[in-house]
Motif scaffolding. Structure first.
Motif, PDB file in Angstrom:
ATOM      1  N   ASP A  25      69.437  56.261  24.392  1.00  0.00           N
ATOM      2  CA  ASP A  25      68.258  55.969  25.036  1.00  0.00           C
ATOM      3  C   ASP A  25      67.676  57.232  25.493  1.00  0.00           C
ATOM      4  OD1 ASP A  25      68.446  53.295  24.568  1.00  0.00           O
ATOM      5  OD2 ASP A  25      69.297  52.818  26.754  1.00  0.00           O
ATOM      6  N   ARG A  26      66.356  57.294  25.483  1.00  0.00           N
ATOM      7  CA  ARG A  26      65.516  58.555  25.801  1.00  0.00           C
ATOM      8  C   ARG A  26      66.072  59.012  27.199  1.00  0.00           C
ATOM      9  NH1 ARG A  26      59.062  59.441  26.459  1.00  0.00           N
ATOM     10  NH2 ARG A  26      59.133  61.646  26.408  1.00  0.00           N
ATOM     11  N   LEU A  27      65.936  60.270  27.347  1.00  0.00           N
ATOM     12  CA  LEU A  27      66.419  60.931  28.745  1.00  0.00           C
ATOM     13  C   LEU A  27      65.032  61.247  29.379  1.00  0.00           C
ATOM     14  CD1 LEU A  27      68.469  61.936  30.794  1.00  0.00           C
ATOM     15  CD2 LEU A  27      68.445  64.092  29.487  1.00  0.00           C
ATOM     16  N   LEU A  28      64.757  60.651  30.355  1.00  0.00           N
ATOM     17  CA  LEU A  28      63.479  60.817  31.288  1.00  0.00           C
ATOM     18  C   LEU A  28      63.764  62.065  32.198  1.00  0.00           C
ATOM     19  CD1 LEU A  28      62.127  57.381  32.285  1.00  0.00           C
ATOM     20  CD2 LEU A  28      61.386  58.944  30.351  1.00  0.00           C
ATOM     21  N   LEU A  29      63.260  63.295  31.656  1.00  0.00           N
ATOM     22  CA  LEU A  29      63.446  64.596  32.684  1.00  0.00           C
ATOM     23  C   LEU A  29      62.540  64.597  33.652  1.00  0.00           C
ATOM     24  CD1 LEU A  29      64.182  66.471  29.134  1.00  0.00           C
ATOM     25  CD2 LEU A  29      65.796  66.474  31.060  1.00  0.00           C
ATOM     26  N   SER A  30      61.585  64.354  33.545  1.00  0.00           N
ATOM     27  CA  SER A  30      60.363  64.584  34.431  1.00  0.00           C
ATOM     28  C   SER A  30      60.379  63.475  35.427  1.00  0.00           C
ATOM     29  CB  SER A  30      58.893  64.850  33.843  1.00  0.00           C
ATOM     30  OG  SER A  30      58.296  65.620  34.787  1.00  0.00           O
ATOM     31  N   ASN A  31      59.500  63.490  36.415  1.00  0.00           N
ATOM     32  CA  ASN A  31      59.070  62.635  37.615  1.00  0.00           C
ATOM     33  C   ASN A  31      57.692  62.222  37.309  1.00  0.00           C
ATOM     34  OD1 ASN A  31      57.699  64.515  39.043  1.00  0.00           O
ATOM     35  ND2 ASN A  31      59.419  65.380  39.978  1.00  0.00           N
ATOM     36  N   ALA A  32      57.242  61.221  38.368  1.00  0.00           N
ATOM     37  CA  ALA A  32      55.900  60.591  38.211  1.00  0.00           C
ATOM     38  C   ALA A  32      54.731  61.549  38.708  1.00  0.00           C
ATOM     39  CB  ALA A  32      55.760  59.427  39.196  1.00  0.00           C
ATOM     40  N   ALA A  33      54.822  62.634  39.453  1.00  0.00           N
ATOM     41  CA  ALA A  33      53.938  63.651  39.766  1.00  0.00           C
ATOM     42  C   ALA A  33      53.728  64.714  38.652  1.00  0.00           C
ATOM     43  CB  ALA A  33      54.402  64.529  41.124  1.00  0.00           C
ATOM     44  N   ASP A  34      54.945  64.928  37.835  1.00  0.00           N
ATOM     45  CA  ASP A  34      54.674  65.801  36.838  1.00  0.00           C
ATOM     46  C   ASP A  34      54.143  64.851  35.719  1.00  0.00           C
ATOM     47  OD1 ASP A  34      55.287  68.518  35.634  1.00  0.00           O
ATOM     48  OD2 ASP A  34      56.513  67.381  34.352  1.00  0.00           O
ATOM     49  N   PHE A  35      54.548  64.034  35.428  1.00  0.00           N
ATOM     50  CA  PHE A  35      53.899  62.886  34.345  1.00  0.00           C
ATOM     51  C   PHE A  35      52.178  63.195  34.713  1.00  0.00           C
ATOM     52  CE2 PHE A  35      57.886  60.589  33.765  1.00  0.00           C
ATOM     53  CZ  PHE A  35      58.098  60.984  32.720  1.00  0.00           C
ATOM     54  N   ASP A  36      51.633  62.889  35.859  1.00  0.00           N
ATOM     55  CA  ASP A  36      50.463  63.139  36.200  1.00  0.00           C
ATOM     56  C   ASP A  36      49.700  64.434  35.887  1.00  0.00           C
ATOM     57  OD1 ASP A  36      48.258  61.473  37.460  1.00  0.00           O
ATOM     58  OD2 ASP A  36      48.180  63.239  38.819  1.00  0.00           O
ATOM     59  N   VAL A  50      52.007  66.903  17.802  1.00  0.00           N
ATOM     60  CA  VAL A  50      53.428  66.383  17.830  1.00  0.00           C
ATOM     61  C   VAL A  50      54.162  66.212  16.493  1.00  0.00           C
ATOM     62  CG1 VAL A  50      53.207  63.645  17.997  1.00  0.00           C
ATOM     63  CG2 VAL A  50      55.252  64.924  18.953  1.00  0.00           C
ATOM     64  N   GLY A  51      55.254  66.587  16.426  1.00  0.00           N
ATOM     65  CA  GLY A  51      56.022  66.854  15.134  1.00  0.00           C
ATOM     66  C   GLY A  51      56.269  65.371  14.735  1.00  0.00           C
ATOM     67  N   ALA A  52      56.641  64.938  13.268  1.00  0.00           N
ATOM     68  CA  ALA A  52      56.902  63.731  13.037  1.00  0.00           C
ATOM     69  C   ALA A  52      58.306  63.243  13.274  1.00  0.00           C
ATOM     70  CB  ALA A  52      56.515  63.649  11.514  1.00  0.00           C
ATOM     71  N   GLY A  53      59.027  64.268  13.703  1.00  0.00           N
ATOM     72  CA  GLY A  53      60.253  63.903  14.014  1.00  0.00           C
ATOM     73  C   GLY A  53      60.610  63.323  15.406  1.00  0.00           C
ATOM     74  N   THR A  54      59.679  63.817  16.379  1.00  0.00           N
ATOM     75  CA  THR A  54      59.492  63.198  17.698  1.00  0.00           C
ATOM     76  C   THR A  54      58.886  61.785  17.735  1.00  0.00           C
ATOM     77  OG1 THR A  54      59.259  65.446  18.580  1.00  0.00           O
ATOM     78  CG2 THR A  54      58.411  63.598  19.970  1.00  0.00           C
ATOM     79  N   LEU A  55      57.727  61.585  16.644  1.00  0.00           N
ATOM     80  CA  LEU A  55      57.332  60.310  16.456  1.00  0.00           C
ATOM     81  C   LEU A  55      58.463  59.321  16.096  1.00  0.00           C
ATOM     82  CD1 LEU A  55      54.027  60.655  14.630  1.00  0.00           C
ATOM     83  CD2 LEU A  55      54.257  60.644  17.143  1.00  0.00           C
ATOM     84  N   ALA A  57      61.456  59.661  16.770  1.00  0.00           N
ATOM     85  CA  ALA A  57      62.682  59.310  17.791  1.00  0.00           C
ATOM     86  C   ALA A  57      62.129  58.828  19.044  1.00  0.00           C
ATOM     87  CB  ALA A  57      63.176  60.810  18.045  1.00  0.00           C
ATOM     88  N   ASP A  58      61.101  59.028  19.377  1.00  0.00           N
ATOM     89  CA  ASP A  58      60.459  58.676  20.660  1.00  0.00           C
ATOM     90  C   ASP A  58      59.435  57.466  20.493  1.00  0.00           C
ATOM     91  OD1 ASP A  58      62.127  60.278  21.931  1.00  0.00           O
ATOM     92  OD2 ASP A  58      60.706  61.998  22.118  1.00  0.00           O
ATOM     93  N   ASN A  59      58.607  57.447  19.393  1.00  0.00           N
ATOM     94  CA  ASN A  59      57.471  56.226  19.170  1.00  0.00           C
ATOM     95  C   ASN A  59      56.357  56.444  20.327  1.00  0.00           C
ATOM     96  OD1 ASN A  59      56.147  54.507  17.992  1.00  0.00           O
ATOM     97  ND2 ASN A  59      57.385  52.723  18.693  1.00  0.00           N
ATOM     98  N   PRO A  60      55.898  57.657  20.644  1.00  0.00           N
ATOM     99  CA  PRO A  60      55.143  57.856  21.743  1.00  0.00           C
ATOM    100  C   PRO A  60      53.672  57.213  21.169  1.00  0.00           C
ATOM    101  CG  PRO A  60      55.244  60.047  20.662  1.00  0.00           C
ATOM    102  CD  PRO A  60      56.287  58.979  20.083  1.00  0.00           C
ATOM    103  N   ARG A  61      52.870  57.132  22.461  1.00  0.00           N
ATOM    104  CA  ARG A  61      51.576  56.774  22.213  1.00  0.00           C
ATOM    105  C   ARG A  61      50.583  58.010  22.120  1.00  0.00           C
ATOM    106  NH1 ARG A  61      49.566  52.355  26.158  1.00  0.00           N
ATOM    107  NH2 ARG A  61      50.450  53.703  27.617  1.00  0.00           N
ATOM    108  N   LEU A  62      50.860  58.999  23.274  1.00  0.00           N
ATOM    109  CA  LEU A  62      50.199  60.153  23.383  1.00  0.00           C
ATOM    110  C   LEU A  62      48.884  60.147  23.841  1.00  0.00           C
ATOM    111  CD1 LEU A  62      51.658  62.787  20.577  1.00  0.00           C
ATOM    112  CD2 LEU A  62      52.402  62.556  23.068  1.00  0.00           C
ATOM    113  N   LEU A  63      48.710  59.571  25.098  1.00  0.00           N
ATOM    114  CA  LEU A  63      47.219  59.284  25.538  1.00  0.00           C
ATOM    115  C   LEU A  63      46.891  59.784  26.901  1.00  0.00           C
ATOM    116  CD1 LEU A  63      47.355  55.217  25.243  1.00  0.00           C
ATOM    117  CD2 LEU A  63      46.443  56.739  23.784  1.00  0.00           C
ATOM    118  N   VAL A  64      45.733  60.062  27.170  1.00  0.00           N
ATOM    119  CA  VAL A  64      45.358  60.568  28.471  1.00  0.00           C
ATOM    120  C   VAL A  64      45.138  59.252  29.284  1.00  0.00           C
ATOM    121  CG1 VAL A  64      43.378  61.326  29.963  1.00  0.00           C
ATOM    122  CG2 VAL A  64      43.918  62.395  27.886  1.00  0.00           C
TER     123      VAL A  64
END
Length: 232
Positions: A25-36, A50-55, A57-64
């Motif tokens: 499972d993905r390791l969450l390194l940051s916190n809410a304030a830093d995500f902001d 972002v690299g295809a390997g990250t897509l 592994a993590d399947n992110p949306r990458l949004l504002v």
């Protein structure tokens, strides 16, 4: 148009890992304030890469995520979301990934003809696919983003292979490194950087722009192109 200002963004454990070993499972390194804070940086960018390997592994949306930040972009004539870009050497891109189905425009930079054809076959009209030459990947990619897409500020969110290549090639203008109070320890965990011939060698010191505590993490901002071998 000149090449984009390239900003690398990453969060790592104290021992330099982006995540635990592949498959966990993905390791969450940051916190809410830093995500902001990251959301603010995304809102300032013209494109996010972002690299295809990250897509994969993590399947992110990458949004504002902030509606206010998106509205502020629109108010000054910018798209609601930055252009979302991925780089692939194989074209093996899953059309079901969240990346294609959220946010604004998407661009695939495919290395070589075979990867380009495969990416187009896999994605259809989900993204624009452009071929870049294998021998000059980063110069071609950055020139294309600047000239054809008007990208002035490019935020790179990983993975480690991309960060390594951009630092080794002296293409990165800024590095935002968040250090989390975690020790991963696994020998096969995902590292931020791999072996490389970094400019100046192991004694070259990057210029520190900022050090800031954000809750239980620390943000370090560096200027990778500004190096000194002065002994301290």
């Amino acid at each position: 148009m000149p090449r984009p200002h390239v900003l690398l963004s990453a969060a790592v454990s104290i021992d330099g890992h982006l995540d635990t070993r592949p498959g966990e499972d993905r390791l969450l390194l940051s916190n809410a304030a830093d995500f902001d804070r990251v959301d603010t940086v995304r809102a300032s960018a013209d494109a996010i890469l972002v690299g295809a390997g990250t897509l994969r592994a993590d399947n992110p949306r990458l949004l504002v995520n902030s509606p206010e930040r998106r509205a502020a972009r629109v108010a000054v004539g910018r798209p609601e979301y930055p252009l979302k870009v991925t780089l692939t050497g194989t074209g093996a891109l899953d059309p079901g990934w969240k990346f294609w189905h959220h946010g604004g425009d998407k661009l695939v930079l495919a290395v070589g003809e075979e990867a380009t054809e495969k990416a187009r076959a896999n994605l259809g009209d989900l993204a624009r696919v452009q071929q870049i030459p294998a021998g000059t990947v980063w110069p071609a990619a950055l020139d294309l983003l600047g000239d054809a897409y008007g990208v002035g500020r490019l935020m790179v969110e990983g993975g480690g292979s991309l960060h390594t290549q951009l630092l080794e090639g002296a293409y990165a203008d800024e590095l935002h490194l968040v250090v989390a109070p975690l020790l991963v320890g696994q020998p096969d965990a995902v590292r931020m950087l791999g072996p490389a011939q970094y400019p100046g060698g192991p004694r070259a010191r990057l210029r520190l722009l900022e050090a800031r505590q954000i809750g239980d993490v620390v943000l370090l901002r560096y200027a990778p192109k500004d190096r000194s071998t002065e002994q301290r």
